[in-house]
Write a protein that holds these residues in place. Structure first.
Motif, PDB file in Angstrom:
ATOM      1  N   LYS A   6     -14.988  20.502 -10.172  1.00  0.00           N
ATOM      2  CA  LYS A   6     -15.872  21.547 -10.710  1.00  0.00           C
ATOM      3  C   LYS A   6     -15.153  22.366 -11.781  1.00  0.00           C
ATOM      4  O   LYS A   6     -15.771  22.847 -12.733  1.00  0.00           O
ATOM      5  CB  LYS A   6     -16.346  22.441  -9.568  1.00  0.00           C
ATOM      6  N   TYR A   7     -13.835  22.510 -11.624  1.00  0.00           N
ATOM      7  CA  TYR A   7     -13.080  23.381 -12.529  1.00  0.00           C
ATOM      8  C   TYR A   7     -12.032  22.659 -13.365  1.00  0.00           C
ATOM      9  O   TYR A   7     -11.511  23.228 -14.323  1.00  0.00           O
ATOM     10  CB  TYR A   7     -12.403  24.489 -11.714  1.00  0.00           C
ATOM     11  N   PHE A   8     -11.681  21.436 -13.001  1.00  0.00           N
ATOM     12  CA  PHE A   8     -10.655  20.694 -13.737  1.00  0.00           C
ATOM     13  C   PHE A   8     -11.182  19.308 -14.083  1.00  0.00           C
ATOM     14  O   PHE A   8     -11.873  18.669 -13.279  1.00  0.00           O
ATOM     15  CB  PHE A   8      -9.371  20.553 -12.902  1.00  0.00           C
ATOM     16  N   SER A   9     -10.828  18.849 -15.262  1.00  0.00           N
ATOM     17  CA  SER A   9     -11.191  17.496 -15.685  1.00  0.00           C
ATOM     18  C   SER A   9      -9.929  16.812 -16.210  1.00  0.00           C
ATOM     19  O   SER A   9      -8.905  17.448 -16.425  1.00  0.00           O
ATOM     20  CB  SER A   9     -12.263  17.538 -16.769  1.00  0.00           C
ATOM     21  N   GLY A  10     -10.015  15.522 -16.392  1.00  0.00           N
ATOM     22  CA  GLY A  10      -8.883  14.802 -16.966  1.00  0.00           C
ATOM     23  C   GLY A  10      -7.859  14.334 -15.960  1.00  0.00           C
ATOM     24  O   GLY A  10      -6.774  13.888 -16.348  1.00  0.00           O
ATOM     25  N   PHE A  11      -8.167  14.432 -14.670  1.00  0.00           N
ATOM     26  CA  PHE A  11      -7.250  13.881 -13.672  1.00  0.00           C
ATOM     27  C   PHE A  11      -7.144  12.372 -13.849  1.00  0.00           C
ATOM     28  O   PHE A  11      -8.135  11.692 -14.118  1.00  0.00           O
ATOM     29  CB  PHE A  11      -7.749  14.151 -12.246  1.00  0.00           C
ATOM     30  N   THR A  12      -5.951  11.839 -13.669  1.00  0.00           N
ATOM     31  CA  THR A  12      -5.781  10.388 -13.661  1.00  0.00           C
ATOM     32  C   THR A  12      -6.260   9.851 -12.306  1.00  0.00           C
ATOM     33  O   THR A  12      -6.356  10.607 -11.324  1.00  0.00           O
ATOM     34  CB  THR A  12      -4.307  10.003 -13.852  1.00  0.00           C
ATOM     35  N   PRO A  13      -6.548   8.548 -12.223  1.00  0.00           N
ATOM     36  CA  PRO A  13      -6.910   7.977 -10.919  1.00  0.00           C
ATOM     37  C   PRO A  13      -5.849   8.237  -9.857  1.00  0.00           C
ATOM     38  O   PRO A  13      -6.182   8.488  -8.687  1.00  0.00           O
ATOM     39  CB  PRO A  13      -7.049   6.481 -11.227  1.00  0.00           C
ATOM     40  N   GLN A  14      -4.573   8.215 -10.266  1.00  0.00           N
ATOM     41  CA  GLN A  14      -3.499   8.486  -9.303  1.00  0.00           C
ATOM     42  C   GLN A  14      -3.579   9.913  -8.781  1.00  0.00           C
ATOM     43  O   GLN A  14      -3.424  10.161  -7.579  1.00  0.00           O
ATOM     44  CB  GLN A  14      -2.129   8.237  -9.932  1.00  0.00           C
ATOM     45  N   PHE A  19      -4.748  13.908  -4.516  1.00  0.00           N
ATOM     46  CA  PHE A  19      -5.441  15.080  -3.986  1.00  0.00           C
ATOM     47  C   PHE A  19      -6.263  14.720  -2.752  1.00  0.00           C
ATOM     48  O   PHE A  19      -6.268  15.449  -1.756  1.00  0.00           O
ATOM     49  CB  PHE A  19      -6.333  15.713  -5.055  1.00  0.00           C
ATOM     50  N   LYS A  20      -6.959  13.599  -2.819  1.00  0.00           N
ATOM     51  CA  LYS A  20      -7.739  13.154  -1.660  1.00  0.00           C
ATOM     52  C   LYS A  20      -6.832  12.866  -0.469  1.00  0.00           C
ATOM     53  O   LYS A  20      -7.117  13.268   0.664  1.00  0.00           O
ATOM     54  CB  LYS A  20      -8.540  11.898  -2.018  1.00  0.00           C
ATOM     55  N   GLN A  21      -5.737  12.176  -0.738  1.00  0.00           N
ATOM     56  CA  GLN A  21      -4.805  11.819   0.335  1.00  0.00           C
ATOM     57  C   GLN A  21      -4.156  13.054   0.933  1.00  0.00           C
ATOM     58  O   GLN A  21      -3.887  13.112   2.137  1.00  0.00           O
ATOM     59  CB  GLN A  21      -3.740  10.857  -0.203  1.00  0.00           C
ATOM     60  N   SER A  22      -3.897  14.066   0.096  1.00  0.00           N
ATOM     61  CA  SER A  22      -3.258  15.286   0.598  1.00  0.00           C
ATOM     62  C   SER A  22      -4.127  15.965   1.652  1.00  0.00           C
ATOM     63  O   SER A  22      -3.609  16.504   2.643  1.00  0.00           O
ATOM     64  CB  SER A  22      -2.956  16.253  -0.550  1.00  0.00           C
ATOM     65  N   GLU A  23      -5.433  15.930   1.469  1.00  0.00           N
ATOM     66  CA  GLU A  23      -6.327  16.542   2.455  1.00  0.00           C
ATOM     67  C   GLU A  23      -6.180  15.855   3.811  1.00  0.00           C
ATOM     68  O   GLU A  23      -6.060  16.513   4.853  1.00  0.00           O
ATOM     69  CB  GLU A  23      -7.767  16.464   1.969  1.00  0.00           C
ATOM     70  N   TYR A  84      -0.350  17.981 -10.266  1.00  0.00           N
ATOM     71  CA  TYR A  84      -0.967  18.298 -11.570  1.00  0.00           C
ATOM     72  C   TYR A  84       0.017  18.114 -12.727  1.00  0.00           C
ATOM     73  O   TYR A  84      -0.367  17.662 -13.807  1.00  0.00           O
ATOM     74  CB  TYR A  84      -1.470  19.745 -11.544  1.00  0.00           C
ATOM     75  N   PHE A  85       1.288  18.471 -12.486  1.00  0.00           N
ATOM     76  CA  PHE A  85       2.319  18.375 -13.529  1.00  0.00           C
ATOM     77  C   PHE A  85       3.378  17.352 -13.107  1.00  0.00           C
ATOM     78  O   PHE A  85       4.479  17.726 -12.682  1.00  0.00           O
ATOM     79  CB  PHE A  85       2.994  19.733 -13.746  1.00  0.00           C
ATOM     80  N   PRO A  86       3.109  16.055 -13.228  1.00  0.00           N
ATOM     81  CA  PRO A  86       4.046  15.045 -12.729  1.00  0.00           C
ATOM     82  C   PRO A  86       5.370  14.989 -13.477  1.00  0.00           C
ATOM     83  O   PRO A  86       6.340  14.418 -12.966  1.00  0.00           O
ATOM     84  CB  PRO A  86       3.269  13.733 -12.883  1.00  0.00           C
ATOM     85  N   GLU A  87       5.444  15.586 -14.668  1.00  0.00           N
ATOM     86  CA  GLU A  87       6.681  15.559 -15.449  1.00  0.00           C
ATOM     87  C   GLU A  87       7.471  16.857 -15.326  1.00  0.00           C
ATOM     88  O   GLU A  87       8.429  17.091 -16.071  1.00  0.00           O
ATOM     89  CB  GLU A  87       6.359  15.265 -16.918  1.00  0.00           C
ATOM     90  N   VAL A  88       7.086  17.701 -14.369  1.00  0.00           N
ATOM     91  CA  VAL A  88       7.782  18.958 -14.105  1.00  0.00           C
ATOM     92  C   VAL A  88       8.437  18.855 -12.723  1.00  0.00           C
ATOM     93  O   VAL A  88       7.854  18.305 -11.793  1.00  0.00           O
ATOM     94  CB  VAL A  88       6.797  20.144 -14.142  1.00  0.00           C
ATOM     95  N   GLN A  89       9.659  19.375 -12.606  1.00  0.00           N
ATOM     96  CA  GLN A  89      10.396  19.306 -11.346  1.00  0.00           C
ATOM     97  C   GLN A  89      10.131  20.559 -10.503  1.00  0.00           C
ATOM     98  O   GLN A  89      10.277  21.684 -10.993  1.00  0.00           O
ATOM     99  CB  GLN A  89      11.903  19.182 -11.619  1.00  0.00           C
ATOM    100  N   PHE A  90       9.773  20.353  -9.244  1.00  0.00           N
ATOM    101  CA  PHE A  90       9.477  21.459  -8.336  1.00  0.00           C
ATOM    102  C   PHE A  90      10.456  21.449  -7.161  1.00  0.00           C
ATOM    103  O   PHE A  90      10.659  20.412  -6.529  1.00  0.00           O
ATOM    104  CB  PHE A  90       8.040  21.359  -7.810  1.00  0.00           C
ATOM    105  N   HIS A  91      11.058  22.610  -6.889  1.00  0.00           N
ATOM    106  CA  HIS A  91      11.994  22.764  -5.777  1.00  0.00           C
ATOM    107  C   HIS A  91      11.362  23.727  -4.786  1.00  0.00           C
ATOM    108  O   HIS A  91      11.225  24.927  -5.062  1.00  0.00           O
ATOM    109  CB  HIS A  91      13.325  23.307  -6.288  1.00  0.00           C
ATOM    110  N   LEU A  92      10.947  23.227  -3.622  1.00  0.00           N
ATOM    111  CA  LEU A  92      10.190  23.998  -2.648  1.00  0.00           C
ATOM    112  C   LEU A  92      11.120  24.524  -1.558  1.00  0.00           C
ATOM    113  O   LEU A  92      11.849  23.748  -0.931  1.00  0.00           O
ATOM    114  CB  LEU A  92       9.083  23.143  -2.031  1.00  0.00           C
ATOM    115  N   VAL A  93      11.088  25.846  -1.350  1.00  0.00           N
ATOM    116  CA  VAL A  93      12.048  26.513  -0.474  1.00  0.00           C
ATOM    117  C   VAL A  93      11.318  27.262   0.634  1.00  0.00           C
ATOM    118  O   VAL A  93      10.336  27.978   0.379  1.00  0.00           O
ATOM    119  CB  VAL A  93      12.901  27.512  -1.296  1.00  0.00           C
ATOM    120  N   ASP A  94      11.811  27.094   1.870  1.00  0.00           N
ATOM    121  CA  ASP A  94      11.285  27.885   2.973  1.00  0.00           C
ATOM    122  C   ASP A  94      12.353  27.981   4.061  1.00  0.00           C
ATOM    123  O   ASP A  94      13.119  27.037   4.268  1.00  0.00           O
ATOM    124  CB  ASP A  94      10.001  27.274   3.552  1.00  0.00           C
ATOM    125  N   SER A  95      12.374  29.114   4.754  1.00  0.00           N
ATOM    126  CA  SER A  95      13.383  29.324   5.789  1.00  0.00           C
ATOM    127  C   SER A  95      12.980  28.730   7.136  1.00  0.00           C
ATOM    128  O   SER A  95      13.789  28.699   8.062  1.00  0.00           O
ATOM    129  CB  SER A  95      13.655  30.821   5.964  1.00  0.00           C
TER     130      SER A  95
END
Length: 215
Positions: A6-14, A19-23, A84-95
């Motif tokens: 509804k709010y985003f377009s241009g997603f690749t099939p992957q 997103f579907k699999q994440s749910e 959404y940003f496959p070419e950006v590196q994300f470092h996820l932190v939690d205690s």
């Protein structure tokens, strides 16, 4: 998936598949390790994934950027933004170890090679610098800035012409809700603010905001 399209377009099939699999993955893991409110799990795509992607509606992170997600919990906003940003590196932190376990399992199942994790506190990280720090309502703004500022690079980020606003300086990006006037005043900071309710018209996003503090 309709709520995202509804709010985003241009997603690749992957990306659509991820997103579907994440749910499915989150519902399965949440039945074993409770990292998402039971009342929210059936609205995961709206209340967690779309909420996370609000950042992508404002910011366009250049390829190669490095981003830390402070207090990621079950992986928000980091996991949706990594899709959404496959070419950006994300470092996820939690205690909390069980939360990082879920993040690792979900990232692995989604084949997100741009996600790494740290079990511990962000302020323990001494050997890395990032272009942006993200956080989703885990602490007062003043604390988040205190934790994130030492982790941010002090340089201008090269963005493509026509990029979304405010991507030229490293900084802290927060997802927060409610009346923030006292919290902002007590922090002594002057964040840029975007009203998510004006971008996404679902009632859930009323009085929810993106705050950005450049370094």
């Amino acid at each position: 998936m309709e709520i995202l399209l509804k709010y985003f377009s241009g997603f690749t099939p992957q990306q659509i598949n991820q997103f579907k699999q994440s749910e499915t993955l989150y519902k399965d893991w949440n039945s074993k390790i409770n990292v998402i409110s039971r009342k929210d799990i059936d609205a995961l795509l709206e209340k967690h994934v779309l909420h996370s992607l609000a950042i992508a509606a404002v910011f366009d992170f250049p390829p190669g950027s490095e981003i830390i997600d402070i207090g990621t919990g079950g992986g928000f906003p980091g996991i949706p933004l990594a899709i959404y940003f496959p070419e950006v590196q994300f470092h996820l932190v939690d205690s909390v170890g069980k939360k990082i376990k879920v993040v690792n399992e979900v990232a692995s199942a989604l084949d997100l090679k741009n996600v790494s994790t740290h079990h511990g506190r962000a302020e323990e990280i001494k050997d890395r610098k990032f272009d942006f720090a993200l956080s989703r309502a885990v602490a007062p703004l003043n604390d988040l800035w205190k934790w994130s500022k030492p982790l941010l690079r002090k340089r201008k980020i090269l963005a493509d012409e026509g990029s979304k606003p405010s991507t030229s300086k490293p900084g802290l990006i927060c997802l927060k809700g409610g009346d923030l006037s006292t919290e902002i005043a007590e922090s002594g900071l002057r964040p840029y603010t975007w009203d998510i309710g004006s971008m996404f018209n679902e009632p859930f996003f009323y009085e929810k905001y993106i705050l950005y503090i450049p370094i």
